[in-house]
Design a protein around this motif. Sequence first.
Motif, PDB file in Angstrom:
ATOM      1  N   ASN A 117       0.796  -1.231   0.000  1.00  0.00           N
ATOM      2  CA  ASN A 117       0.000   0.000   0.000  1.00  0.00           C
ATOM      3  C   ASN A 117       0.828   1.279   0.000  1.00  0.00           C
ATOM      4  O   ASN A 117       0.566   2.201   0.762  1.00  0.00           O
ATOM      5  CB  ASN A 117      -0.956  -0.002   1.200  1.00  0.00           C
ATOM      6  CG  ASN A 117      -2.030   1.058   1.068  1.00  0.00           C
ATOM      7  OD1 ASN A 117      -2.430   1.416  -0.037  1.00  0.00           O
ATOM      8  ND2 ASN A 117      -2.499   1.576   2.196  1.00  0.00           N
ATOM      9  N   PRO A 118       1.856   1.388  -0.882  1.00  0.00           N
ATOM     10  CA  PRO A 118       2.655   2.620  -0.903  1.00  0.00           C
ATOM     11  C   PRO A 118       2.009   3.704  -1.772  1.00  0.00           C
ATOM     12  O   PRO A 118       1.270   3.407  -2.708  1.00  0.00           O
ATOM     13  CB  PRO A 118       3.967   2.159  -1.534  1.00  0.00           C
ATOM     14  CG  PRO A 118       3.523   1.107  -2.509  1.00  0.00           C
ATOM     15  CD  PRO A 118       2.355   0.397  -1.846  1.00  0.00           C
ATOM     16  N   ASP A 119       2.301   4.951  -1.436  1.00  0.00           N
ATOM     17  CA  ASP A 119       1.982   6.067  -2.326  1.00  0.00           C
ATOM     18  C   ASP A 119       3.241   6.467  -3.094  1.00  0.00           C
ATOM     19  O   ASP A 119       3.170   6.857  -4.258  1.00  0.00           O
ATOM     20  CB  ASP A 119       1.484   7.274  -1.528  1.00  0.00           C
ATOM     21  CG  ASP A 119       0.214   6.959  -0.760  1.00  0.00           C
ATOM     22  OD1 ASP A 119      -0.818   6.782  -1.420  1.00  0.00           O
ATOM     23  OD2 ASP A 119       0.273   6.873   0.487  1.00  0.00           O
ATOM     24  N   ILE A 120       4.378   6.379  -2.400  1.00  0.00           N
ATOM     25  CA  ILE A 120       5.663   6.792  -2.978  1.00  0.00           C
ATOM     26  C   ILE A 120       6.688   5.690  -2.750  1.00  0.00           C
ATOM     27  O   ILE A 120       6.775   5.121  -1.649  1.00  0.00           O
ATOM     28  CB  ILE A 120       6.151   8.107  -2.330  1.00  0.00           C
ATOM     29  CG1 ILE A 120       5.150   9.238  -2.617  1.00  0.00           C
ATOM     30  CG2 ILE A 120       7.540   8.487  -2.835  1.00  0.00           C
ATOM     31  CD1 ILE A 120       5.436  10.521  -1.852  1.00  0.00           C
ATOM     32  N   ILE A 121       7.462   5.380  -3.790  1.00  0.00           N
ATOM     33  CA  ILE A 121       8.497   4.354  -3.701  1.00  0.00           C
ATOM     34  C   ILE A 121       9.811   4.966  -4.167  1.00  0.00           C
ATOM     35  O   ILE A 121       9.872   5.613  -5.216  1.00  0.00           O
ATOM     36  CB  ILE A 121       8.172   3.129  -4.583  1.00  0.00           C
ATOM     37  CG1 ILE A 121       6.814   2.533  -4.201  1.00  0.00           C
ATOM     38  CG2 ILE A 121       9.267   2.073  -4.454  1.00  0.00           C
ATOM     39  CD1 ILE A 121       6.337   1.449  -5.162  1.00  0.00           C
ATOM     40  N   PHE A 122      10.850   4.778  -3.378  1.00  0.00           N
ATOM     41  CA  PHE A 122      12.196   5.191  -3.778  1.00  0.00           C
ATOM     42  C   PHE A 122      13.026   3.939  -4.030  1.00  0.00           C
ATOM     43  O   PHE A 122      13.236   3.130  -3.135  1.00  0.00           O
ATOM     44  CB  PHE A 122      12.848   6.061  -2.708  1.00  0.00           C
ATOM     45  CG  PHE A 122      14.330   6.272  -2.898  1.00  0.00           C
ATOM     46  CD1 PHE A 122      14.865   6.500  -4.169  1.00  0.00           C
ATOM     47  CD2 PHE A 122      15.202   6.246  -1.823  1.00  0.00           C
ATOM     48  CE1 PHE A 122      16.232   6.687  -4.356  1.00  0.00           C
ATOM     49  CE2 PHE A 122      16.567   6.437  -1.998  1.00  0.00           C
ATOM     50  CZ  PHE A 122      17.083   6.649  -3.271  1.00  0.00           C
ATOM     51  N   ILE A 123      13.487   3.782  -5.273  1.00  0.00           N
ATOM     52  CA  ILE A 123      14.351   2.671  -5.667  1.00  0.00           C
ATOM     53  C   ILE A 123      15.755   3.234  -5.815  1.00  0.00           C
ATOM     54  O   ILE A 123      15.995   4.101  -6.653  1.00  0.00           O
ATOM     55  CB  ILE A 123      13.891   2.054  -7.000  1.00  0.00           C
ATOM     56  CG1 ILE A 123      12.418   1.662  -6.940  1.00  0.00           C
ATOM     57  CG2 ILE A 123      14.748   0.846  -7.357  1.00  0.00           C
ATOM     58  CD1 ILE A 123      11.810   1.377  -8.300  1.00  0.00           C
ATOM     59  N   GLY A 124      16.698   2.750  -4.994  1.00  0.00           N
ATOM     60  CA  GLY A 124      18.044   3.319  -4.993  1.00  0.00           C
ATOM     61  C   GLY A 124      18.660   3.439  -6.364  1.00  0.00           C
ATOM     62  O   GLY A 124      19.314   4.438  -6.676  1.00  0.00           O
TER      63      GLY A 124
END
Length: 338
Positions: free
Chosen positions: A175-182
């Motif tokens: 249930n993410p709104d924002i995802i940071f992928i390195g």
Amino acid sequence: YRYDDDIESVPGGEPLTQEQIEGLIFPLLSEKNRMLLQGGEVKDVDCGFSWVEKGANFRINLFHDRDGLAMVMRLLSGHIPNVSEIGFPNDQVWEDIVDMKQGLCVITGVTGSGKSTTIASLIEYINRHRKVRIITLEDPIEYVFESKESMISQREVGNDVDSFSHGLRSALRENPDIIFIGEMRDQETAGMALTAAETGHLVFSTLHTRDTRGAISRIIDMFPEGQAKGLALQLSFSIGAIISQKLIAREDGQGRCVAMEILRNTSGLGNVIRTMNLAQVYSMLETQKKAGMQTMEQHLVDLYAAGIISRDNAQNYANDHSILDQLKEYEEEEEEEY
């Protein structure tokens, strides 16, 4: 050591023995990484280390060379800078990005160009001002966030997840709104990032390319040639912004400043990506300043005009020879005014 990109010697320093190096290195490692390294199962290790008492984090790479075991440590400030202090050419650029509800935002540049710091500042602003669910996938974790208005989960590749792709697949069920992928390192991760951006998530990630056009090409080139047209179509809808940045020594000797090339996804640019006429990207960046876009050369000239960087550095860090004409034009205008 490297200070502001210059290599310096430690005063009075003596070469370290392998025993001393191991004595310095092994206490910083997790038990798993230490066993892998000592057992010879791996020859190099990427990891992080937090010095809690000093509020400092380190990014570490261990490797072997001709002389034996070696280590590079990069100090990361425990303080996440305010996004207004990063060096964006104007506030409207970052304000638009932190207000995005979905899309892919890529920060690109060479190693050590401040990509992680820029993304951390954007995420921290969102953390302070929006009530959203944020998941980060990093290798290793560089900046530590504390949940404020947002709820943040940070996961480290190798410790919490097996890989970026596995972590991203799991994150999409959380249930993410924002995802940071390195970093988008492979086809599977890039494909899932694009899908996430298309399905209502805001995705941040990094790439190692010298300019914004190169970032588009790099993503397309991760996939088989037969999928290029489909990828271009997908990119044209999912990309929100691409920022290419470089850190440049300041003229006053007080550290470095950032120079940015900025791409925003307008209808015209989307059409250029869909038709894969990437040669037109540069001219669109050059002429769409009102839409928040600019070339690296335009920002370099602005920094030179403001007295922040030298003329030589403006020329040396440019991606395109058009910088010479732009510098000459500025200097002629200055001369006429004088």
